[in-house]
Scaffold this motif. Sequence first.
Motif, PDB file in Angstrom:
ATOM      1  N   VAL A  82       0.829  -1.202   0.000  1.00 39.07           N
ATOM      2  CA  VAL A  82       0.000   0.000   0.000  1.00 39.07           C
ATOM      3  C   VAL A  82       0.866   1.256   0.000  1.00 39.07           C
ATOM      4  O   VAL A  82       2.016   1.241   0.444  1.00 39.07           O
ATOM      5  CB  VAL A  82      -0.931   0.006   1.228  1.00 39.07           C
ATOM      6  N   ALA A  83       0.292   2.351  -0.479  1.00 41.63           N
ATOM      7  CA  ALA A  83       1.046   3.611  -0.530  1.00 41.63           C
ATOM      8  C   ALA A  83       1.229   4.215   0.858  1.00 41.63           C
ATOM      9  O   ALA A  83       2.249   4.833   1.143  1.00 41.63           O
ATOM     10  CB  ALA A  83       0.329   4.595  -1.451  1.00 41.63           C
ATOM     11  N   ASP A  84       0.233   4.023   1.731  1.00 43.10           N
ATOM     12  CA  ASP A  84       0.272   4.632   3.063  1.00 43.10           C
ATOM     13  C   ASP A  84      -0.079   3.568   4.107  1.00 43.10           C
ATOM     14  O   ASP A  84      -1.257   3.367   4.421  1.00 43.10           O
ATOM     15  CB  ASP A  84      -0.722   5.795   3.128  1.00 43.10           C
ATOM     16  N   PRO A  85       0.916   2.876   4.656  1.00 48.71           N
ATOM     17  CA  PRO A  85       0.651   1.807   5.623  1.00 48.71           C
ATOM     18  C   PRO A  85      -0.115   2.263   6.860  1.00 48.71           C
ATOM     19  O   PRO A  85      -0.956   1.526   7.373  1.00 48.71           O
ATOM     20  CB  PRO A  85       2.052   1.306   5.989  1.00 48.71           C
ATOM     21  N   ASP A  86       0.147   3.473   7.349  1.00 48.33           N
ATOM     22  CA  ASP A  86      -0.556   3.949   8.543  1.00 48.33           C
ATOM     23  C   ASP A  86      -2.050   4.118   8.267  1.00 48.33           C
ATOM     24  O   ASP A  86      -2.900   3.705   9.071  1.00 48.33           O
ATOM     25  CB  ASP A  86       0.044   5.271   9.025  1.00 48.33           C
ATOM     26  N   ALA A  87      -2.373   4.731   7.133  1.00 47.67           N
ATOM     27  CA  ALA A  87      -3.783   4.916   6.764  1.00 47.67           C
ATOM     28  C   ALA A  87      -4.447   3.566   6.520  1.00 47.67           C
ATOM     29  O   ALA A  87      -5.599   3.345   6.914  1.00 47.67           O
ATOM     30  CB  ALA A  87      -3.890   5.790   5.521  1.00 47.67           C
ATOM     31  N   ALA A  88      -3.725   2.654   5.869  1.00 52.07           N
ATOM     32  CA  ALA A  88      -4.277   1.329   5.607  1.00 52.07           C
ATOM     33  C   ALA A  88      -4.524   0.574   6.905  1.00 52.07           C
ATOM     34  O   ALA A  88      -5.539  -0.115   7.059  1.00 52.07           O
ATOM     35  CB  ALA A  88      -3.336   0.544   4.704  1.00 52.07           C
ATOM     36  N   HIS A  89      -3.601   0.715   7.860  1.00 53.59           N
ATOM     37  CA  HIS A  89      -3.787   0.046   9.150  1.00 53.59           C
ATOM     38  C   HIS A  89      -5.030   0.571   9.863  1.00 53.59           C
ATOM     39  O   HIS A  89      -5.800  -0.213  10.441  1.00 53.59           O
ATOM     40  CB  HIS A  89      -2.563   0.241  10.030  1.00 53.59           C
ATOM     41  N   ARG A  90      -5.254   1.870   9.799  1.00 52.55           N
ATOM     42  CA  ARG A  90      -6.456   2.437  10.426  1.00 52.55           C
ATOM     43  C   ARG A  90      -7.715   1.878   9.765  1.00 52.55           C
ATOM     44  O   ARG A  90      -8.692   1.534  10.442  1.00 52.55           O
ATOM     45  CB  ARG A  90      -6.429   3.966  10.335  1.00 52.55           C
TER      46      ARG A  90
ATOM     47  N   ALA B 229       4.823  -0.772   2.730  1.00 54.30           N
ATOM     48  CA  ALA B 229       4.797   0.357   1.815  1.00 54.30           C
ATOM     49  C   ALA B 229       5.257  -0.035   0.421  1.00 54.30           C
ATOM     50  O   ALA B 229       6.214  -0.790   0.249  1.00 54.30           O
ATOM     51  CB  ALA B 229       5.679   1.481   2.353  1.00 54.30           C
TER      52      ALA B 229
ATOM     53  N   GLU C 182       5.108   1.863  -3.767  1.00 50.21           N
ATOM     54  CA  GLU C 182       4.610   2.831  -4.745  1.00 50.21           C
ATOM     55  C   GLU C 182       4.646   2.227  -6.151  1.00 50.21           C
ATOM     56  O   GLU C 182       4.573   2.945  -7.148  1.00 50.21           O
ATOM     57  CB  GLU C 182       5.473   4.107  -4.705  1.00 50.21           C
TER      58      GLU C 182
ATOM     59  N   ASP D  97      -6.930   1.581  -0.324  1.00 52.37           N
ATOM     60  CA  ASP D  97      -5.664   1.214  -0.967  1.00 52.37           C
ATOM     61  C   ASP D  97      -5.870   0.464  -2.273  1.00 52.37           C
ATOM     62  O   ASP D  97      -4.906   0.142  -2.967  1.00 52.37           O
ATOM     63  CB  ASP D  97      -4.819   0.363  -0.014  1.00 52.37           C
TER      64      ASP D  97
END
Length: 210
Positions: free
Chosen positions: A20-28, A43, A45, A99
């Motif tokens: 995913v491009a943004d692991p923190d956002a995906a985790h949320r 992560a 890209e 994602d």
Amino acid sequence: MATTASSAVTASLTSVTLEVADPDAAHRFYSAFGVDTRIHLRASETPSSGFRGFALALTVSGPATVDAFVDAAVAAGATVLKPAAKSMWGYGGVVQAPDGTIWKVATSAKKDNGPATREIDETVLLLGVADVKATKEFYVGQGLTVARSFGGKYTEFAAGPSSPVKLALYKHRGLAKDLGVAADGSGSHRIALGGTGSAFTDPDGFVWEA
């Protein structure tokens, strides 16, 4: 006609990693969705467009639980690809995570026997492949054991004792149609599979890591 195999599992899928491009956002998102313990994130890209050739399917107890998962996904930012509805097979819906990963939530039950829960009975990784029979034989050669097989349409492999996700093969265009998306896509699958055997890449470009 379906065929089955009952021999012991000699190799199996042990983990699914979404790139995913943004692991923190995906985790949320996946925490809110309720599946964060069943996948890994990292992560990436790497360019990817259109259908990535796979989906993750959740089997749950009843329609109310399907709705609970779909509603949680949408509230966390998912897009509905197929609204939850009854079908000849039961009840289910399809959503796409922010994602880009597609998730199907379904039950074979057409009526609820109790209130909605947040429990998942089974998680299946559906790989859309060009030739189900040939890819099945490839995976058998890698040591996986066939649990169920419906000719050239669908094959399901036996899961390992501690694996949170079961592996299945589906005809690529058939899977896209079932999910409500166009079958065309290019670039990375944006997924890596972990297994008990050695590293390899399957005929459709899905990468397995040791």
